[in-house]
Design a protein around this motif. Structure first.
Motif, mmCIF file in Angstrom:
data_model
loop_
_atom_site.group_PDB
_atom_site.id
_atom_site.type_symbol
_atom_site.label_atom_id
_atom_site.label_comp_id
_atom_site.label_asym_id
_atom_site.label_seq_id
_atom_site.Cartn_x
_atom_site.Cartn_y
_atom_site.Cartn_z
ATOM 1 N N ALA A 28 24.175 23.412 34.251
ATOM 2 C CA ALA A 28 25.245 23.755 35.195
ATOM 3 C C ALA A 28 24.695 24.550 36.374
ATOM 4 N N LEU A 29 23.806 25.509 36.102
ATOM 5 C CA LEU A 29 23.202 26.279 37.185
ATOM 6 C C LEU A 29 22.393 25.379 38.118
ATOM 7 N N ASP A 30 21.693 24.411 37.536
ATOM 8 C CA ASP A 30 20.914 23.481 38.357
ATOM 9 C C ASP A 30 21.821 22.676 39.278
ATOM 10 N N GLN A 31 22.929 22.163 38.749
ATOM 11 C CA GLN A 31 23.852 21.398 39.582
ATOM 12 C C GLN A 31 24.475 22.282 40.651
ATOM 13 N N SER A 32 24.838 23.495 40.290
ATOM 14 C CA SER A 32 25.421 24.409 41.260
ATOM 15 C C SER A 32 24.438 24.682 42.390
ATOM 16 N N TYR A 33 23.184 24.923 42.036
ATOM 17 C CA TYR A 33 22.177 25.195 43.058
ATOM 18 C C TYR A 33 21.951 23.985 43.949
ATOM 19 N N ARG A 34 21.931 22.794 43.367
ATOM 20 C CA ARG A 34 21.704 21.579 44.155
ATOM 21 C C ARG A 34 22.856 21.320 45.122
ATOM 22 N N LEU A 35 24.050 21.762 44.770
ATOM 23 C CA LEU A 35 25.196 21.566 45.662
ATOM 24 C C LEU A 35 25.071 22.383 46.945
ATOM 25 N N ARG A 36 24.284 23.446 46.934
ATOM 26 C CA ARG A 36 24.182 24.302 48.115
ATOM 27 C C ARG A 36 23.633 23.547 49.332
ATOM 28 N N SER A 37 22.814 22.553 49.084
ATOM 29 C CA SER A 37 22.241 21.794 50.204
ATOM 30 C C SER A 37 22.749 20.356 50.255
ATOM 31 N N ALA A 38 23.716 20.021 49.399
ATOM 32 C CA ALA A 38 24.138 18.621 49.281
ATOM 33 C C ALA A 38 24.712 18.063 50.574
ATOM 34 N N LEU A 39 25.423 18.889 51.337
ATOM 35 C CA LEU A 39 26.080 18.389 52.542
ATOM 36 C C LEU A 39 25.296 18.686 53.815
ATOM 37 N N ASP A 40 24.086 19.208 53.684
ATOM 38 C CA ASP A 40 23.281 19.475 54.880
ATOM 39 C C ASP A 40 23.087 18.224 55.737
ATOM 40 N N PRO A 41 22.787 17.045 55.157
ATOM 41 C CA PRO A 41 22.647 15.844 56.002
ATOM 42 C C PRO A 41 23.928 15.502 56.753
ATOM 43 N N LEU A 42 25.093 15.680 56.107
ATOM 44 C CA LEU A 42 26.365 15.391 56.773
ATOM 45 C C LEU A 42 26.555 16.306 57.978
ATOM 46 N N PHE A 43 26.216 17.587 57.823
ATOM 47 C CA PHE A 43 26.453 18.546 58.896
ATOM 48 C C PHE A 43 25.383 18.497 59.997
ATOM 49 N N GLU A 44 24.392 17.642 59.831
ATOM 50 C CA GLU A 44 23.500 17.359 60.954
ATOM 51 C C GLU A 44 24.212 16.518 62.010
ATOM 52 N N ASP A 45 25.203 15.737 61.573
ATOM 53 C CA ASP A 45 25.925 14.832 62.475
ATOM 54 C C ASP A 45 27.337 15.294 62.791
ATOM 55 N N PHE A 46 27.905 16.173 61.947
ATOM 56 C CA PHE A 46 29.293 16.587 62.116
ATOM 57 C C PHE A 46 29.409 18.096 61.955
ATOM 58 N N ASP A 47 30.427 18.654 62.627
ATOM 59 C CA ASP A 47 30.711 20.086 62.500
ATOM 60 C C ASP A 47 31.644 20.375 61.332
ATOM 61 N N LEU A 48 32.635 19.509 61.134
ATOM 62 C CA LEU A 48 33.635 19.699 60.102
ATOM 63 C C LEU A 48 33.905 18.375 59.405
ATOM 64 N N VAL A 49 34.306 18.443 58.146
ATOM 65 C CA VAL A 49 34.775 17.265 57.421
ATOM 66 C C VAL A 49 36.147 17.577 56.855
ATOM 67 N N ILE A 50 37.039 16.601 56.934
ATOM 68 C CA ILE A 50 38.450 16.795 56.596
ATOM 69 C C ILE A 50 38.856 15.825 55.493
ATOM 70 N N GLY A 51 39.644 16.309 54.561
ATOM 71 C CA GLY A 51 40.181 15.485 53.487
ATOM 72 C C GLY A 51 41.358 16.199 52.843
ATOM 73 N N LEU A 52 41.648 15.837 51.614
ATOM 74 C CA LEU A 52 42.762 16.439 50.884
ATOM 75 C C LEU A 52 42.339 17.725 50.172
ATOM 76 N N THR A 53 43.305 18.609 49.964
ATOM 77 C CA THR A 53 43.074 19.778 49.115
ATOM 78 C C THR A 53 43.284 19.435 47.653
ATOM 79 N N THR A 54 44.325 18.695 47.375
ATOM 80 C CA THR A 54 44.624 18.276 46.005
ATOM 81 C C THR A 54 45.030 16.809 46.024
ATOM 82 N N PRO A 55 44.833 16.106 44.920
ATOM 83 C CA PRO A 55 45.205 14.691 44.873
ATOM 84 C C PRO A 55 46.644 14.451 44.442
#
Length: 450
Positions: free
Chosen positions: A341-368
């Motif tokens: 779990a700690l490994d997955q949590s740590y990996r999530l810290r950089s997971a969206l770095d590629p997305l934010f190279e191209d975008f400032d914000l990402v928008i979606g739902l809060t709850t389904p």
């Protein structure tokens, strides 16, 4: 008393009126106490109210205003979640273990809000130890949804969200370790902002079972309420943002069923934003392989077991059975489970770095989904298929582990008339940009072009 409507006067308007002498802090607090007296009994949103204490605090604010102090929250009522210390108030974490606890000092965030002239007007109900997505506890009972008492406002900051929705105060302080201050606002039609990790001071206070991902979260009736409170807590001003690069993915690339009318509500909101000139590019969001709520939740269970496992083993009757079940799972975990779990949590810290190279914000739902009956941990179905107890929470926790700012903004209603929330997420350090964009979106969605 100056005439004002708690549903139209936000925190900034109250503070300006008090600072200019058109309203006193005592008048502001007295009026909101009247609203609490009228509306709280049906909702059980606030678990502690001390009118004399709040009015004495308001008198001190009036004296400071008369002495020439500049107070950005002068006379503004503040709700504090029942797991954040506010000096002199009973703070219980919704637990029988802390039923007699009186906070010995303010958490830093509460102290900053009070220094700016805010007045603590009540303590918002939360699920026991803030570790459940429904706000009901053996200590304080059930907190009801402001639009339908048969439903839950969600959790764990359900009391704050329900109280804000009916005008008991314009601002509140919550906590958010996996969506606790975004999902309840989405369900109740108010605003919840999860700042980036460690942007807002945390503590002193109770030990945090979900350490490293939990934050103090401003909540409000409007984005401007949250922005003002955030500025007081951090010194960061929220200004009009530059033109932004905006991405859109309703589920943020997370495998989650969505109720059809919830999906329809956000699509309508996105169309409205596009009609107002927002360019929202559809994107794929790529997450690390194997990441899931199931893999991450052992961190919470292990934290609960570390803090409360001995007491649960000796006195299980003291605990909410749902929290007891989490502690039991935590005690049964292996070291490998926790490290995974700690490994997955740590990996999530950089997971969206590629997305934010191209975008400032990402928008979606809060709850389904929208709110569900308060006697269930989650809705029976989402998107027409059977739902597991945590499926309602699928779209928020990853942003805690990624340590990113994320805000929930009302964006319409489902066919049942219940609110739907839009989630706006930014890269690390973009808290003010998230708030500024949300404020623009709120204006557009509130006054769509015809």
């Amino acid at each position: 008393m100056a005439e004002f409507d708690s549903h139209t006067w936000g925190a900034r308007a109250i503070a300006r009126a008090v600072s200019s002498g058109r309203l006193t802090a005592v008048e502001s607090i007295r009026r909101h106490l009247e609203i609490i007296a009228a509306r709280n009994p049906a909702l059980n949103a606030l678990v502690a109210v001390d009118a004399e204490r709040s009015l004495r605090e308001a008198e001190r604010v009036d004296a400071r205003v008369a002495a020439g102090d500049v107070l950005p929250l002068a006379g503004v009522p503040l709700i504090v979640k029942d797991n954040i210390w506010a000096e002199g108030w009973p703070i219980t974490q919704g637990s029988r273990l802390f039923s007699d606890f009186i906070a010995p000092c303010d958490a830093k965030a509460v102290a900053l809000a009070r220094a700016a002239g805010a007045v603590v007007i009540g303590i918002g109900a939360c699920s026991e130890l803030a570790c459940k997505g429904v706000t009901n506890t053996p200590l304080h009972g059930i907190t009801h949804h402001p639009l339908d008492r048969a439903l839950t406002p969600g959790g764990s900051s359900g009391g704050n969200a329900a109280a804000l929705a009916v005008g008991m105060a314009p601002i509140a302080l919550g906590t958010d370790a996996g969506g606790s201050s975004r999902r309840p606002p989405a369900h109740c039609g108010v605003v919840g902002f999860k700042p980036g990790q460690d942007v807002v001071p945390y503590g002193p206070g109770f030990a945090e079972p979900f350490w490293g991902v939990s934050v103090i979260a401003p909540m409000g009736r409007t984005v401007d309420d949250c922005a003002l409170l955030f500025s007081v807590l951090t010194g960061v001003q929220v200004d009009t943002p530059r033109p932004l690069r905006l991405a859109y993915n309703p589920t943020f690339g997370i495998r989650s069923a969505i109720d059809d009318d919830v999906a329809s509500a956000i699509e309508t909101a996105v169309d409205t934003l596009r009609s107002a000139g927002w360019a929202l590019d559809p994107v794929d969001v790529v997450w690390p392989e194997g990441v899931s709520e199931e893999v991450l939740m052992p961190l919470q269970h292990a934290g609960l077991a570390m803090l409360y496992g001995d007491r649960w083993t000796r006195h299980p009757e003291m605990f909410d059975p749902d929290i007891g079940a989490q502690i039991k799972r935590g005690l049964a975990l292996t070291g490998t489970d926790v490290v995974r779990a700690l490994d997955q949590s740590y990996r999530l810290r950089s997971a969206l770095d590629p997305l934010f190279e191209d975008f400032d914000l990402v928008i979606g739902l809060t709850t389904p989904c929208t709110a569900w009956p308060h006697d269930r941990l989650g809705p029976e179905t989402i998107g027409g298929v059977p739902a597991a107890p945590r499926d309602h929470a699928a779209l928020t926790p990853r942003f805690n582990h990624a340590q990113l700012p994320a805000l929930s903004l009302p964006c319409g209603t489902a066919r049942n008339g219940l609110p739907v929330g839009m989630q706006i997420v930014g890269q690390r350090g973009s808290d003010a940009t998230v708030l500024a964009a949300a404020r623009q979106a709120e204006t557009i969605l509130s006054h769509p072009a015809t």
